[in-house]
Write a protein that holds these residues in place. Structure first.
Motif, mmCIF file in Angstrom:
data_model
loop_
_atom_site.group_PDB
_atom_site.id
_atom_site.type_symbol
_atom_site.label_atom_id
_atom_site.label_comp_id
_atom_site.label_asym_id
_atom_site.label_seq_id
_atom_site.Cartn_x
_atom_site.Cartn_y
_atom_site.Cartn_z
ATOM 1 N N LEU A 33 45.107 37.178 29.090
ATOM 2 C CA LEU A 33 44.721 36.107 30.006
ATOM 3 C C LEU A 33 45.721 36.049 31.318
ATOM 4 O O LEU A 33 46.713 36.480 31.356
ATOM 5 C CB LEU A 33 45.279 34.930 29.095
ATOM 6 C CG LEU A 33 44.885 34.689 27.823
ATOM 7 C CD1 LEU A 33 45.334 33.474 27.405
ATOM 8 C CD2 LEU A 33 43.166 34.586 27.734
ATOM 9 N N GLU A 34 44.897 35.474 32.464
ATOM 10 C CA GLU A 34 45.606 35.643 33.684
ATOM 11 C C GLU A 34 45.148 34.204 34.375
ATOM 12 O O GLU A 34 44.166 33.736 33.875
ATOM 13 C CB GLU A 34 45.224 36.636 34.779
ATOM 14 C CG GLU A 34 45.983 37.943 34.345
ATOM 15 C CD GLU A 34 47.387 37.845 34.610
ATOM 16 O OE1 GLU A 34 47.939 36.790 35.325
ATOM 17 O OE2 GLU A 34 48.165 38.755 34.032
ATOM 18 N N ILE A 35 45.660 33.758 35.287
ATOM 19 C CA ILE A 35 45.467 32.415 36.135
ATOM 20 C C ILE A 35 45.614 32.845 37.700
ATOM 21 O O ILE A 35 46.336 33.556 37.964
ATOM 22 C CB ILE A 35 46.262 31.265 35.792
ATOM 23 C CG1 ILE A 35 45.725 29.933 36.584
ATOM 24 C CG2 ILE A 35 47.524 31.287 36.202
ATOM 25 C CD1 ILE A 35 46.075 28.682 36.179
ATOM 26 N N LEU A 36 44.425 32.604 38.455
ATOM 27 C CA LEU A 36 44.289 32.909 39.629
ATOM 28 C C LEU A 36 44.090 31.510 40.665
ATOM 29 O O LEU A 36 43.273 30.802 40.358
ATOM 30 C CB LEU A 36 43.149 33.841 40.194
ATOM 31 C CG LEU A 36 43.095 34.355 41.570
ATOM 32 C CD1 LEU A 36 44.161 35.137 41.954
ATOM 33 C CD2 LEU A 36 41.847 35.203 41.453
ATOM 34 N N SER A 37 45.134 31.183 41.378
ATOM 35 C CA SER A 37 44.728 29.829 42.206
ATOM 36 C C SER A 37 45.436 30.364 43.565
ATOM 37 O O SER A 37 45.717 31.381 43.951
ATOM 38 C CB SER A 37 45.898 29.099 41.555
ATOM 39 O OG SER A 37 47.001 29.180 42.179
ATOM 40 N N SER B 38 48.798 31.523 44.173
ATOM 41 C CA SER B 38 49.349 32.882 43.558
ATOM 42 C C SER B 38 49.963 33.667 44.895
ATOM 43 O O SER B 38 49.041 33.666 45.974
ATOM 44 C CB SER B 38 48.339 33.449 42.942
ATOM 45 O OG SER B 38 47.626 32.940 41.794
ATOM 46 N N GLU B 39 50.685 34.400 44.706
ATOM 47 C CA GLU B 39 51.344 35.275 45.867
ATOM 48 C C GLU B 39 50.346 36.497 46.102
ATOM 49 O O GLU B 39 49.533 37.013 45.112
ATOM 50 C CB GLU B 39 52.674 36.132 45.440
ATOM 51 C CG GLU B 39 53.931 34.996 45.104
ATOM 52 C CD GLU B 39 54.263 34.467 46.534
ATOM 53 O OE1 GLU B 39 54.082 34.921 47.520
ATOM 54 O OE2 GLU B 39 54.708 33.151 46.352
ATOM 55 N N TYR B 40 50.158 37.009 47.351
ATOM 56 C CA TYR B 40 49.444 38.038 47.549
ATOM 57 C C TYR B 40 49.511 39.163 46.752
ATOM 58 O O TYR B 40 48.498 39.792 46.233
ATOM 59 C CB TYR B 40 49.760 38.478 48.996
ATOM 60 C CG TYR B 40 48.928 39.606 49.607
ATOM 61 C CD1 TYR B 40 47.569 39.485 49.979
ATOM 62 C CD2 TYR B 40 49.435 40.970 49.685
ATOM 63 C CE1 TYR B 40 46.866 40.509 50.369
ATOM 64 C CE2 TYR B 40 48.574 41.898 50.034
ATOM 65 C CZ TYR B 40 47.270 41.678 50.349
ATOM 66 O OH TYR B 40 46.593 42.998 50.704
ATOM 67 N N LYS B 41 50.702 39.638 46.394
ATOM 68 C CA LYS B 41 50.842 40.671 45.516
ATOM 69 C C LYS B 41 50.219 40.560 44.221
ATOM 70 O O LYS B 41 49.502 41.502 43.529
ATOM 71 C CB LYS B 41 52.416 41.004 45.209
ATOM 72 C CG LYS B 41 52.847 42.412 44.706
ATOM 73 C CD LYS B 41 54.195 42.489 44.539
ATOM 74 C CE LYS B 41 54.457 43.759 43.921
ATOM 75 N NZ LYS B 41 55.895 44.191 44.064
ATOM 76 N N GLU B 42 50.710 39.327 43.570
ATOM 77 C CA GLU B 42 49.852 38.927 42.273
ATOM 78 C C GLU B 42 48.388 38.957 42.396
ATOM 79 O O GLU B 42 47.863 39.395 41.321
ATOM 80 C CB GLU B 42 50.743 37.565 41.793
ATOM 81 C CG GLU B 42 50.150 37.009 40.695
ATOM 82 C CD GLU B 42 50.598 35.498 40.393
ATOM 83 O OE1 GLU B 42 50.443 35.135 39.260
ATOM 84 O OE2 GLU B 42 51.285 35.060 41.249
ATOM 85 N N LYS B 43 47.692 38.266 43.446
ATOM 86 C CA LYS B 43 46.297 38.446 43.613
ATOM 87 C C LYS B 43 45.765 39.869 43.512
ATOM 88 O O LYS B 43 45.018 39.878 42.903
ATOM 89 C CB LYS B 43 45.979 37.702 44.908
ATOM 90 C CG LYS B 43 46.203 36.080 45.057
ATOM 91 C CD LYS B 43 45.873 35.592 46.246
ATOM 92 C CE LYS B 43 45.781 34.113 46.231
ATOM 93 N NZ LYS B 43 45.507 33.568 47.527
ATOM 94 N N LYS B 44 46.597 40.555 44.147
ATOM 95 C CA LYS B 44 46.071 42.248 44.589
ATOM 96 C C LYS B 44 46.065 42.523 42.982
ATOM 97 O O LYS B 44 44.993 43.240 42.617
ATOM 98 C CB LYS B 44 46.972 42.781 45.416
ATOM 99 C CG LYS B 44 46.258 44.228 45.770
ATOM 100 C CD LYS B 44 47.175 44.608 46.660
ATOM 101 C CE LYS B 44 46.505 46.323 46.969
ATOM 102 N NZ LYS B 44 47.471 46.985 47.749
ATOM 103 N N ILE B 45 47.023 42.459 42.071
ATOM 104 C CA ILE B 45 47.261 43.174 40.949
ATOM 105 C C ILE B 45 45.997 42.498 40.055
ATOM 106 O O ILE B 45 45.711 43.217 39.259
ATOM 107 C CB ILE B 45 48.518 42.929 40.292
ATOM 108 C CG1 ILE B 45 49.609 43.304 40.973
ATOM 109 C CG2 ILE B 45 48.679 43.197 38.854
ATOM 110 C CD1 ILE B 45 51.036 43.260 40.750
#
Length: 682
Positions: free
Chosen positions: A340-344, A347-354
């Motif tokens: 499970l993941e959450i995207l908002s 979310s940090e750029y690095k986290e979004k990319k992953i």
């Protein structure tokens, strides 16, 4: 080929005599874009000029017709003074007064010593009757002595001009090929569309809502909408998708570990959704349930079944805090093997990319987030289910695009906590299959609802103090953000300042002007019980659960609609504790306001409440649908024409069952503005 006789009705307004650029612009501002649109600006009343009145019997302030003889002109040379024509009949004298009219024009329409018929509003000046800027003047009395419709006109278009335009359309009204079958026509005394339109604009027929001509035209509107929905629904069902094969053992294991059992409605709804997932037809379903009825667990069970069939799931919520609530609930009930993941937006750029890379490589099973998860940059490897929460304001076109977005193998489930009457559901969500959860969880206690005079504030403050001492939390809802000179309502800011003095460091303020980031912090602090009282406008109407909040106080409750009050009340009663809703009101209540408050106190059934709300407030006003751009019928009314909605529903089901072609209804759908929804078949 479609009968082109409707082209006249959809043609530009400039084709009409008397519609110059000025009139054209005025009509355009009123969203009257073609001749057909003009036909639905119905007369609100009429002026009867069929009888003339003697001067001695004239009534001041009324529009009347009088036959008189002009005797003398008075054209002043001083600027801004009116032109005045002295007239008489055998009973008295009257002046016809003109502002901004040329001498030549006046002499032409009011020749001296010739009998003329004049019609207009009667006034008095220096003890003498006068008609200022008469609406109708003619030597031929037959051209005036008739009944004339009164319309809700825009400034700059006179009643006379408007009537001429409408009459011109009615004279040139094309005879359209009939689209209804004989069985339907008999229900309206076999009146044709053409004849019905003409009858609709006759002065004597103003307000005859139960007439055969009015009901036939209302039915046309309803049917055109249902036809468009049916076509979309049928087109979606034609899509052959990959069946989702799954073992419901995983689902049942999750349900066994819950501290509550599913209601009958939840079980029935979950079976409907599972059947859709396992079929080869694409699911396009609305899960509609009252506040607190348990839609989320049903949706998450559908999500886990989709994952276990090898597909990904996207869950979208309107706010980040609600998305996070769903995410945390899923983490709590799902096996840790489920990714499970959450995207908002936070979310940090690095986290979004992953996260983006993981989605593309099918390393995330379920993604939660706001609308950001449907951006073009976000690519899914194998998206099999889209779940959208609290999106009751999605229009038909938006839903159609959403259905297309996931591809043929992606099912779509929308959830709405806004119970609405059946007639409205058919109108707004007719393109979707529908599942309804009415039954509330058995362990959940009903919210006790009271109404209190605002002068009893001291009693309420004592009650709040007691609740805070018991470690409970309170919502305090106001209709305004700031104080208004025009409206006698308590503002949220004003109430916040007042409560801060009574309960220092325990009160927070939330309203529509609060910055999104600050809003998230305020809601998180309240959820974590850092504050005890949340003063807010109605932006808390739908969304996140606050299990520890068990009291809601609504200021000026009589100013809200029933459905909105019910939605607000649904913010409490989410936990195990007894919850309370207090409706504050001023001493002077209208009969309607008293009815609303009494209905809310006597019922917790959102569907019953919404029916009553629609009866009291009228279609279009209910639930803010007018503001959200959802189609408002010109004639049809879901309360008064409920039988026509049912008739249209039966007719549509019969057509779908027998695979009847839409060809014969193309003119109807083109006229009633459904072409943009199903352009591919028109």
């Amino acid at each position: 080929m479609v009968n082109n006789t409707y082209n006249y009705l959809l043609s530009d307004l400039k084709k009409l005599k008397g519609v110059g650029q000025k009139t054209y612009n005025i009509l355009k501002k009123k969203k009257i874009n073609n001749i057909f649109d003009l036909l639905w600006r119905l007369p609100k009343s009429y002026t009867d000029r069929s009888k003339s009145t003697k001067i001695e019997d004239l009534k001041i302030g009324e529009e009347q017709t009088v036959i008189l003889t002009p005797l003398k002109y008075n054209f002043p040379r001083i600027r801004n003074l009116p032109n005045r024509i002295y007239c008489k009949d055998d009973t008295g004298e009257l002046d016809c007064v003109f502002f901004n009219s040329y001498e030549g024009y006046i002499k032409k329409i009011l020749p001296l010593n010739k009998e003329v018929t004049v019609s207009g509003k009667v006034g008095i000046f220096k003890n003498k009757y006068q008609i200022t800027n008469p609406k109708y003047v003619s030597e031929d009395s037959t051209l005036i002595k008739d009944k004339y419709n009164k319309y809700s006109l825009t400034e700059g278009i006179s009643e006379k001009v408007y009537n001429k335009i409408i009459n011109q359309i009615l004279i040139n009204l094309p005879i359209l090929e009939e689209w209804h079958n004989n069985k339907i026509l008999r229900k309206f005394d076999n009146i044709s569309w053409n004849k019905a339109i003409i009858e609709l604009h006759k002065p004597d027929n103003v307000g005859k809502y139960n007439s055969n001509f009015y009901r036939r035209l209302a039915y046309d509107e309803i049917l055109s909408t249902f036809l468009a929905h049916s076509e979309i629904r049928q087109n979606i069902k034609k899509i052959k998708k990959q069946k989702k094969f799954f073992d419901i053992t995983h689902q049942n294991k999750i349900l066994e570990n819950l501290d509550f059992k599913l209601t009958g409605d939840q079980e029935k709804t979950l079976n409907e959704i599972n059947n859709d997932l396992q079929s080869d037809q694409k699911m396009f379903r609305l899960l509609q349930g009252d506040v607190g009825s348990g839609k989320t667990i049903v949706a998450l069970c559908a999500a886990i079944n989709t994952v276990n069939s090898g597909f990904q799931v996207a869950v979208m919520a309107p706010t980040e805090i609600l998305a996070r609530q769903h995410f945390n609930f899923a983490k709590k009930i799902f096996d840790k093997k489920i990714n499970l993941e959450i995207l908002s937006s936070k979310s940090e750029y690095k986290e979004k990319k992953i996260i983006k890379e993981k989605l593309e490589n099918n390393q995330i099973n379920i993604i939660f987030g706001t609308h950001a998860i449907f951006q073009k940059k976000i690519i899914f490897k194998k998206l099999g289910l889209i779940i959208i929460d609290e999106q009751h304001k999605f229009g038909v076109n938006q839903r159609k695009k959403l259905s297309d977005k996931g591809g043929d193998n992606c099912d779509v489930l929308l959830m709405s906590a806004t119970p609405i009457p059946r007639t409205l559901t058919m109108t707004i969500y007719g393109d979707m299959d529908l599942s309804i959860i009415k039954e509330k969880p058995k362990a959940r206690k009903e919210v006790k609802t009271y109404s209190k005079l605002e002068t009893k504030i001291d009693e309420i403050l004592k009650f709040i103090e007691k609740e805070i001492n018991n470690n409970n939390q309170i919502f305090w809802v106001c209709s305004l953000i700031e104080e208004s000179k025009k409206l006698d309502h308590t503002s949220a800011v004003q109430k916040f300042e007042y409560l801060q003095k009574k309960f220092p460091n325990q009160v927070a303020l939330l309203h529509g002007k609060t910055e999104p980031e600050e809003k998230e912090i305020i809601l998180k602090d309240f959820l974590n019980q850092k504050t005890k009282i949340l003063v807010s406008t109605t932006i808390i109407e739908v969304g996140i659960d606050f299990p520890n909040a068990n009291v809601i106080i609504i200021e000026n409750a009589n100013k809200f609609g029933l459905s909105q009050l019910h939605q607000l009340r649904g913010r409490v009663g989410r936990g195990e504790k007894q919850s309370t809703c207090i409706l504050l009101f001023k001493s002077s209540l209208t009969e309607n306001a008293k009815k609303r408050l009494n209905i809310l106190k006597s019922s917790t059934d959102g569907f019953v409440i919404s029916e009553e709300d629609m009866k009291l407030r009228g279609f279009g006003d209910i639930l803010g649908f007018k503001q959200s751009g959802i189609k408002i019928f010109r004639l049809a009314d879901p309360v008064h024409n409920e039988d026509l909605f049912k008739l249209a529903e039966i007719e549509i089901k019969e057509m779908e069952k027998n695979n009847i072609s839409l060809n014969k209804y193309r003119t109807l759908m083109k006229l009633y503005d459904q072409a943009d929804v199903i352009n591919d078949i028109i």
